[in-house]
Design a protein around this motif. Sequence first.
Motif, PDB file in Angstrom:
ATOM      1  N   THR A  60      -2.108   7.672  -6.779  1.00  0.00           N
ATOM      2  CA  THR A  60      -0.849   7.634  -6.034  1.00  0.00           C
ATOM      3  C   THR A  60      -0.999   6.872  -4.728  1.00  0.00           C
ATOM      4  OG1 THR A  60      -0.136   9.739  -6.987  1.00  0.00           O
ATOM      5  CG2 THR A  60       0.944   9.043  -4.953  1.00  0.00           C
ATOM      6  N   ASP A  61      -2.044   7.205  -3.973  1.00  0.00           N
ATOM      7  CA  ASP A  61      -2.266   6.537  -2.683  1.00  0.00           C
ATOM      8  C   ASP A  61      -2.539   5.044  -2.867  1.00  0.00           C
ATOM      9  OD1 ASP A  61      -1.946   8.982  -1.459  1.00  0.00           O
ATOM     10  OD2 ASP A  61      -4.087   9.318  -1.111  1.00  0.00           O
ATOM     11  N   ASN A 100       0.663   3.106  -4.001  1.00  0.00           N
ATOM     12  CA  ASN A 100       1.602   2.981  -2.875  1.00  0.00           C
ATOM     13  C   ASN A 100       1.167   1.876  -1.931  1.00  0.00           C
ATOM     14  OD1 ASN A 100       3.300   5.014  -3.748  1.00  0.00           O
ATOM     15  ND2 ASN A 100       2.316   6.609  -2.528  1.00  0.00           N
ATOM     16  N   TYR A 101      -0.126   1.818  -1.638  1.00  0.00           N
ATOM     17  CA  TYR A 101      -0.617   0.763  -0.749  1.00  0.00           C
ATOM     18  C   TYR A 101      -0.454  -0.613  -1.380  1.00  0.00           C
ATOM     19  CZ  TYR A 101      -3.787  -2.515   1.414  1.00  0.00           C
ATOM     20  OH  TYR A 101      -4.303  -3.645   1.979  1.00  0.00           O
ATOM     21  N   ILE A 116       1.456  -1.768  -3.856  1.00  0.00           N
ATOM     22  CA  ILE A 116       2.826  -2.223  -4.051  1.00  0.00           C
ATOM     23  C   ILE A 116       3.482  -2.554  -2.724  1.00  0.00           C
ATOM     24  CG2 ILE A 116       5.113  -1.560  -4.885  1.00  0.00           C
ATOM     25  CD1 ILE A 116       3.026  -2.310  -7.054  1.00  0.00           C
ATOM     26  N   ASN A 117       3.238  -1.736  -1.718  1.00  0.00           N
ATOM     27  CA  ASN A 117       3.833  -1.999  -0.405  1.00  0.00           C
ATOM     28  C   ASN A 117       3.220  -3.212   0.290  1.00  0.00           C
ATOM     29  OD1 ASN A 117       5.654   0.139  -0.552  1.00  0.00           O
ATOM     30  ND2 ASN A 117       4.192   1.606   0.307  1.00  0.00           N
ATOM     31  N   SER A 118       2.059  -3.664  -0.205  1.00  0.00           N
ATOM     32  CA  SER A 118       1.429  -4.847   0.385  1.00  0.00           C
ATOM     33  C   SER A 118       2.175  -6.134   0.054  1.00  0.00           C
ATOM     34  CB  SER A 118      -0.012  -4.969  -0.107  1.00  0.00           C
ATOM     35  OG  SER A 118      -0.054  -5.357  -1.488  1.00  0.00           O
ATOM     36  N   ASN A 119       3.041  -6.069  -0.963  1.00  0.00           N
ATOM     37  CA  ASN A 119       3.808  -7.231  -1.416  1.00  0.00           C
ATOM     38  C   ASN A 119       2.928  -8.372  -1.925  1.00  0.00           C
ATOM     39  OD1 ASN A 119       6.426  -6.136  -0.783  1.00  0.00           O
ATOM     40  ND2 ASN A 119       6.019  -6.565   1.382  1.00  0.00           N
ATOM     41  N   THR A 122       3.085  -8.187  -8.375  1.00  0.00           N
ATOM     42  CA  THR A 122       4.233  -7.768  -9.172  1.00  0.00           C
ATOM     43  C   THR A 122       3.755  -6.722 -10.169  1.00  0.00           C
ATOM     44  OG1 THR A 122       3.877  -9.465 -10.870  1.00  0.00           O
ATOM     45  CG2 THR A 122       5.237 -10.047  -8.978  1.00  0.00           C
ATOM     46  N   ARG A 123       4.697  -5.993 -10.743  1.00  0.00           N
ATOM     47  CA  ARG A 123       4.357  -5.019 -11.785  1.00  0.00           C
ATOM     48  C   ARG A 123       4.943  -5.436 -13.125  1.00  0.00           C
ATOM     49  NH1 ARG A 123       4.834   1.132  -9.499  1.00  0.00           N
ATOM     50  NH2 ARG A 123       6.652   0.412  -8.358  1.00  0.00           N
TER      51      ARG A 123
END
Length: 272
Positions: free
Chosen positions: A258-259, A262-263, A265-268, A271-272
């Motif tokens: 989870t951690d 989150n990091y 994906i938020n780093s931009n 892509t997923r």
Amino acid sequence: MQLGIGTYTFGWAVGTPGNRPDHPLDELGLLNRATALGFSLVQIGDNLPLHTLSTEQLCAFEQQAQQQGIRLEVGARGLTETNLDQYINLAAGLKSRLLRFVIDSSAYEPTLDTVIGILKNAVPSLKKAKITLGLENHDRLLAREFAHIVEQVGSEHLGICLDSVNSMGAGEGLAEVVQTLAPYTVNLHLKDFGIRRLSHLMGFQIDGRPAGQGLLNIPWLVEQVATRSRCQTAILEQWVVPESTLPASIDKEENWVTDSINYLINSNLFTR
């Protein structure tokens, strides 16, 4: 660059030698985890060896991946001619365009010339199947030796699966490894790490951290690899420091997932 998960994202849940859960995470369960987490890329490593699955299990795996819109990447260990041929066929059957390979296996450590010969012989099969083989940098060979292998084979169907920590086992730092292997990288293993001095002060210990909480400069690493344009996928891997029981280690692994996600994906950066 597309981010995915793999069997080494959930190493404790899949199981390690001597540490097998009562209900280990299997290939179908991993697909379901990917969908639940919003990912459409899954890499199967050698800790869940596909050659041990039946034809029926492989068909079910491929069909479920298609139904869930998941792209598969195949991995294996032990670069013998027989094993490589087997996994090229498995990768082709699962529509995997990447075949990640660790050269060594138990009691098998081939010479560089042997590895180069095996890979040269496999190039026509890789080309026919439209598969790129990524050799993972592991802890016996130096980065320059991996680069030598790729250069000697000289095929666009061979590159490097760049792991961010493994080469420390060969006494090499990340900057040196990336400088040498980034031009050949076709797949990236994102594995954050920490280094701490032991309480008795006689040495250091290297172990895992959730992505973004360790010493790995992930934006820098992705930039170094992405500028060469060969690497299109990255897989989150984890060295989760175990707890006193396997269930507790699996719970901790889930929290790290989870951690880490989150990091990342938020780093931009992905892509997923």
